[in-house]
Design a protein around this motif. Sequence first.
Motif, PDB file in Angstrom:
ATOM      1  N   TYR A 243      86.743  -7.056  22.310  1.00 13.30           N
ATOM      2  CA  TYR A 243      85.992  -6.279  21.320  1.00 13.30           C
ATOM      3  C   TYR A 243      86.702  -6.354  19.958  1.00 13.30           C
ATOM      4  N   LEU A 246      86.190  -9.716  18.483  1.00 10.67           N
ATOM      5  CA  LEU A 246      84.826  -9.884  17.976  1.00 10.67           C
ATOM      6  C   LEU A 246      84.661  -9.181  16.625  1.00 10.67           C
ATOM      7  N   GLU A 256      82.989 -16.598  19.428  1.00  2.89           N
ATOM      8  CA  GLU A 256      82.317 -15.288  19.338  1.00  2.89           C
ATOM      9  C   GLU A 256      81.104 -15.230  20.267  1.00  2.89           C
ATOM     10  N   ILE A 260      80.373 -12.698  23.335  1.00  2.00           N
ATOM     11  CA  ILE A 260      79.143 -11.895  23.506  1.00  2.00           C
ATOM     12  C   ILE A 260      78.597 -12.093  24.935  1.00  2.00           C
ATOM     13  N   ARG A 261      78.634 -13.355  25.406  1.00  2.00           N
ATOM     14  CA  ARG A 261      78.197 -13.615  26.787  1.00  2.00           C
ATOM     15  C   ARG A 261      79.080 -12.843  27.779  1.00  2.00           C
ATOM     16  N   VAL A 271      80.788  -1.854  22.525  1.00  2.00           N
ATOM     17  CA  VAL A 271      80.303  -3.057  21.848  1.00  2.00           C
ATOM     18  C   VAL A 271      78.786  -2.969  21.561  1.00  2.00           C
ATOM     19  N   TYR A 274      77.444  -2.827  18.020  1.00  2.00           N
ATOM     20  CA  TYR A 274      77.586  -4.108  17.307  1.00  2.00           C
ATOM     21  C   TYR A 274      76.474  -5.080  17.741  1.00  2.00           C
ATOM     22  N   LEU A 275      76.209  -5.117  19.054  1.00  2.00           N
ATOM     23  CA  LEU A 275      75.156  -6.005  19.563  1.00  2.00           C
ATOM     24  C   LEU A 275      73.789  -5.615  18.978  1.00  2.00           C
ATOM     25  N   TYR A 288      73.206 -16.021  17.180  1.00  2.00           N
ATOM     26  CA  TYR A 288      73.769 -14.754  17.656  1.00  2.00           C
ATOM     27  C   TYR A 288      72.662 -13.909  18.297  1.00  2.00           C
ATOM     28  N   VAL A 292      72.479 -12.526  22.077  1.00  4.16           N
ATOM     29  CA  VAL A 292      72.444 -11.071  22.293  1.00  4.16           C
ATOM     30  C   VAL A 292      71.199 -10.689  23.097  1.00  4.16           C
TER      31      VAL A 292
END
Lengths: 370, 473
Positions: A243, A246, A256, A260-261, A271, A274-275, A288, A292
């Motif tokens: 985190y 990121l 990055e 996320i994955r 997180v 942010y997502l 991205y 996401v």
Amino acid sequence: MFNTINIIYVYIYIIITLIVFDLFYTTNEKIQIKRGKKKLEKFKKSINEQLVKIKQNAKVDENHKKMLLRKLKNVNNLLIYQEVIRQLKIEQEELVDKYLVVYTSIFQVFSQSYRNKDSIYKAFFASFLSKFYPFHLNTNSIIDEEIIKYVKDKSVYCRENAMLYLYKRGSAKLVVNALKAMDGQELYYHKKLLSNDLLKFQGNQNELAKLLFEAFDQFSIDFQVSIVNYLRFSNMNFNDDFYEMLMSHSYDKEVELAIIRYFGKKIYMPVLSYLLSILRDDQIDVEYKIIVCQVIGAYHKDQVKEALIDCISHENWYVRKNATKSLSKMHLTNEDKNKIKNISDRYGKQMVNYTFKSRNMLKNEGVVVQ
Amino acid sequence: MNFTEFAKSALVVANTFFIIYLIGYSTYLFFSSVIGSLMLFKHRNYRKLSNRLYDDYYVPVSILVPAHNEELTVVETVKSLLGLDYKLYEIIVIDDGSTDHTAKVLIDYFKLEKINRPIRMQIKTKKIKEIYETEEHKVKITLIRKENGGKADALNAGINMSDCPYFMSIDADSMLQADSLENIAKPILEDDKIVACGGVVRISNGLKIENGRINEYHLPKGILVSMQVLEYDRSFLASRILFDQFNGNLIISGACGLFRKDVSLAAGGYDADTVGEDFELVIKLHVFCKMHKIDYRVKYVPEAICWSQAPTTIKDLMKQRRRWNKGLIQGMYKYKNLFLNPKYGMISFISFLYYLIYELLTPFIEIFGIITMIASYYLDLLNIKFMAMFMLIYILFGGILSLCTFLSRLHVENIKLSMRDILKAMSLCVLEITVLRYIVLYARISSFFGYKKNKKVWDRAERVSMEYKSAKF
């Protein structure tokens, strides 16, 4: 003019030589198979004699060792030896393992001599070790040191076979050192191959995960991506660290995206905001958003559903597709279903109809839109 | 200078050109046979000594099967595809406006269901009429029913539908060997610059195959088909290996080719206005990557094998070769700027030049050669003894070369040759270079007439139904 014919004569001569070579090679191979069978029986007999001695706790024959040292320099003999060991292991695995322990010093000698041979032979020796080395032995620093040199070879097969040996060896420290050595050569090694192979590690997976993470910044971007992909399936938790990474925005885009994955597999509530901000940001690189949309469905929250419903009408095909797919896996209330029904975008509607139908969420569940 | 003297001088020049032409061709054949043989030998040793990459899951691949009136073969083809030693793939059959029961036999056999699947129209195609799908088998099977637009258009529809980053095109009458998808995908793990991989097409007449694996192989009984076997070997086990050494392959056979979808799409996909869509796509990828300064590789994989039925009659053979040559003409004309263009390096100066001189213009050069010889004879310029010897040696050379490439298959996995086959090949190799070559030459010349017509017609030979379980072609 005669020069012209002479050229063709030379060509014919060489081609005939090739044909003769092909025929000779095939005939020779048939002979070698016959000879190989004889050699195989000889090896088998000699090894069986040692197995009997090992079984009786008697001293093994020194001549057998000398014979191996002499014969196994030749890769064709090593090929036959490998086959004999394979066959005998099926019949008497425990005893053969003991035999291999007794003769470990042979492998030490050959790990050094094969290092100076062509990559193709080096790769084969590494493959042999990865299959038959007695891995339950605690240490063998000579072979380990040699194998680290193999992973710097230009041949991808040699590097791969050497890594397979190290994964079976089970030393996390060795694997990390080998990966650093390989990465330092700047030779291509497929990300997928590396992350899949890391899962084959037979030592302490948690220790490997920890060491890889500690050395993370020393690796190239491709290796970093593979490591994150591997850590996604690890039992260890790196949520806080990833985190932080990121949020620092100091890593490459590919890294990055891999992180996320990671958060799609390892649920980490901090997180989420942010997502969600990625889904709401119209200026952000669409890749991205695609990723996401693919992973955020794992976070069963109302604001996630809202954001995904908005993404169904996104201009990008993959955003629409992943958002719909994620939604179809979530628990939807009647209110959610109504919102999905009322989307005005034609392409979004098509995607909803297809995805929800394929997941058997048909009209009677109130999802299919007209 | 009078006319006779002028004619004599011109004939001397022409004779010299003709000799240089033949020497050039011999040199090319020589190098391709030698390098082909050596590389196959090397590959064999790699396999023997465990120099291979193994992965449970390579890359996801969409297998595209364009079909037009293939009711006899399409079910067996899909059944054979379901038996591949591979885990990550989907099968997409594109029924390009068939007038027979191609779609119905597939729907009935595989219990396909009609769906409203959205299509990402990245390349424009003829109208899609219906889409069927099932996930009840080893992998997902999709059937697209569309208006007739030709093979290239069908393939483009398949690409639009594809869910995977790589796609593979095969013919509806072909059969992939069980390990071929794994073998063609493996190089991608070795080199991420690969944008396309081509496999080998082998003639299935005379083959016994069970569950995608060869049971028994012999040269086919028919002379015409056997001669084509020798010809295919020269192309697949020699020429393509030579071009592969400098990333110069311009052809990946439509029956066995793997492509990276994003690059193929960026380049524009298949050209629906050509009959040689496979040839056109590969040149397009070369041009696209060179123009955009993309470090790329087009790879040839001799271990990836696809079995295909060869024409058994001269009429069908002529039809097939006319179509191939039309494709060659259209492709070379479209990319004429590749001719001696330093921007494209070896592709321009070796591959393109080879296809231009020794494939496209061959029929005319050889006819010109024959006319020159006759004229030289009448003007008393021909050393008949020398010429006869030269031609005999040339034929002998060609025959020996064919035999050499035929024997190269000994280094290819799963092939064992009997003495009977070797003797048969020896007796046929001269016949192939003297008879088959001229049949093909005639087909090539005739393809120049009206090559722009019938662009979207599916030229096809008479199909024979294949039984996948223990199939004997």
